[in-house]
Write a protein that holds these residues in place. Structure first.
Motif, PDB file in Angstrom:
ATOM      1  N   UNK A 309       0.834  -1.212   0.000  1.00 56.18           N
ATOM      2  CA  UNK A 309       0.000   0.000   0.000  1.00 56.18           C
ATOM      3  C   UNK A 309       0.864   1.255   0.000  1.00 56.18           C
ATOM      4  N   UNK A 310       0.425   2.268  -0.740  1.00 52.09           N
ATOM      5  CA  UNK A 310       1.164   3.526  -0.837  1.00 52.09           C
ATOM      6  C   UNK A 310       0.388   4.643  -0.163  1.00 52.09           C
ATOM      7  N   UNK A 311       1.008   5.272   0.821  1.00 51.91           N
ATOM      8  CA  UNK A 311       0.448   6.458   1.462  1.00 51.91           C
ATOM      9  C   UNK A 311       1.188   7.689   0.944  1.00 51.91           C
ATOM     10  N   UNK A 312       0.570   8.844   1.135  1.00 53.91           N
ATOM     11  CA  UNK A 312       1.149  10.124   0.715  1.00 53.91           C
ATOM     12  C   UNK A 312       1.063  11.075   1.906  1.00 53.91           C
ATOM     13  N   UNK A 313       2.130  11.824   2.152  1.00 55.73           N
ATOM     14  CA  UNK A 313       2.133  12.770   3.268  1.00 55.73           C
ATOM     15  C   UNK A 313       2.851  14.045   2.859  1.00 55.73           C
ATOM     16  N   UNK A 314       2.658  15.092   3.667  1.00 57.16           N
ATOM     17  CA  UNK A 314       3.309  16.375   3.347  1.00 57.16           C
ATOM     18  C   UNK A 314       4.779  16.379   3.710  1.00 57.16           C
ATOM     19  N   UNK A 315       5.177  15.591   4.743  1.00 53.84           N
ATOM     20  CA  UNK A 315       6.536  15.692   5.291  1.00 53.84           C
ATOM     21  C   UNK A 315       6.834  17.142   5.680  1.00 53.84           C
ATOM     22  N   UNK A 316       5.832  17.881   6.152  1.00 57.14           N
ATOM     23  CA  UNK A 316       6.090  19.292   6.434  1.00 57.14           C
ATOM     24  C   UNK A 316       7.286  19.444   7.356  1.00 57.14           C
TER      25      UNK A 316
END
Length: 407
Positions: A309-316
């Motif tokens: 599964x692939x998640x996406x985040x801002x990595x702010x």
């Protein structure tokens, strides 16, 4: 039977049991009781709903609340000067070697009071929430000593107490080697294992432990020591891995049953297989990829091939991904990495929940938390297409409407 019903909306359930793309249900309705979804379907199919309070969703698209599963939201200082240096030709590694990078933020964060850190992080959180975010993770990692790591984690706890969002804290003591331990790497590992982790466990200040496994960070041997101690104390594991080089961090994390490995530009197929076997999630961070002008992309086809599964985040963070927009990250994941619009939407909902070890959200089905966001769009693909334009119109957490603009 139900506390209230949300109706007059197009539901984007993301439920694989639905026969439509995105799990769409036109003219849908959701019934809520005690913060949980208790009924999902077409409004016309509602029965025995007389007398139950109803909320008009105004014809909007209703999605699960978005989840930002990788942020560094608590810090002090600015690194705009480093952006100028990169524009003049310096690399990220060169800036770090010269005392910039993470250590620049460490100095500013150590100098800041707990209240100063809270105030600046609260302002960032308010902006992030306009992108439909109901759950997020925040890492420490800019203190790098016991006092300041605890200070950061207490700020994260205070944010969780004062904001309507669910905030998960992650301890990132192994983010960089602090200058006072420049000649004593093992001494710092011992500090983390013998003092920091037990203190954090006693105060219940974090859910998970993370590390930066990289040639400018920590070795797999060092991360293994920290992670094994963290597991002994009951923490879940996450890892920054294979961002700038292939260091073997992902395989290590898989062997220790970590929740996720994050970045992953240089991960190889053997490590991707190991991720699949240990049920890990790949967290993609396109903001950092874009901002650092990287050219090596994460192996999206391998994640698909092996069903990771692939998640996406801002990595702010102030140095390599100064963004506060999850919808923008969806666009970048589509354009830069080649994800489909539906993969992007799953990446900030159900798969982002998996990356945090959460199984009760990220999807609109019976039994899930009633966390959702309402959007004025024509189609769910708009999230990956219309960059810089989308803002959440309304939002609910545990079935209760909460402000989108929060201060």
């Amino acid at each position: 039977m139900w506390d209230e019903i949300w109706e007059n909306c197009t539901l984007v359930t993301l439920d694989p049991a639905q026969p439509t793309p995105y799990g769409l249900i036109a003219d849908g309705a959701i019934a809520v009781r005690e913060g949980k979804i208790t009924w999902v379907g077409r409004r016309a199919d509602l029965e025995d709903a007389a007398g139950i309070p109803r909320r008009d969703a105004e014809g909007y698209f209703l999605t699960p609340g978005f989840i930002d599963c990788h942020t560094h939201l608590v810090y002090s200082g600015s690194r705009i000067d480093e952006f100028e240096k990169r524009q003049q030709g310096m690399s990220y590694a060169e800036i770090a070697a010269a005392g910039g990078g993470i250590l620049s933020t460490v100095r500013a964060t150590r100098d800041a009071s707990e209240q100063q850190l809270y105030d600046s992080a609260a302002a960032r959180l308010g902006k992030l929430a306009t992108g439909g975010m109901t759950t997020l993770e925040i890492k420490s990692g800019y203190g790098l000593d016991l006092e300041n790591e605890l200070k950061m984690l207490r700020v994260i706890r205070k944010l969780d107490e004062n904001f309507p969002h669910d905030i998960r804290a992650t301890f990132l003591g192994a983010h960089a080697l602090p200058p006072e331990y420049a000649d004593n790497r093992q001494g710092y590992i011992d500090l983390i294992c013998e003092q920091m982790l037990p203190a954090i466990a006693r105060e219940k200040l974090a859910h998970a432990v993370d590390g930066f496994c990289e040639n400018i960070g920590f070795t797999t041997g060092e991360i293994r020591q920290i992670f094994q101690r963290a597991q002994d104390l009951g923490f879940a594991l996450k890892l920054h891995a294979e961002q700038l080089s292939h260091c073997g961090g992902t395989a290590l994390a898989a062997g220790l049953n970590a929740l996720s490995a994050d970045h992953l530009e240089y991960v190889d197929e053997a490590a991707v297989k190991a991720m699949a076997e240990s049920d890990m999630t790949a967290v993609l961070l396109p903001g950092a990829f874009y901002f650092l002008r990287e050219t090596k992309k994460p192996p999206i086809d391998l994640f698909r091939k092996h069903h990771v599964p692939m998640a996406i985040a801002t990595d702010h963070n102030p140095g390599t991904s100064p963004t506060l927009s999850l919808p923008l990250m969806m666009n970048m994941a589509a354009v830069l990495f080649g994800l489909t619009p539906e993969e992007c939407l799953r990446g900030v909902t159900v798969n982002a929940a998996r990356a945090l070890g959460l199984t009760d959200r990220g999807i609109l089905n019976v039994g899930s938390r009633a966390d959702f966001a309402l959007w004025d769009i024509d189609h769910p693909a708009a999230f990956a297409c219309e960059f810089g334009m989308l803002q959440c119109r309304r939002m609910a957490r545990d079935g209760r409407e909460v402000p989108v603009h929060w201060e």
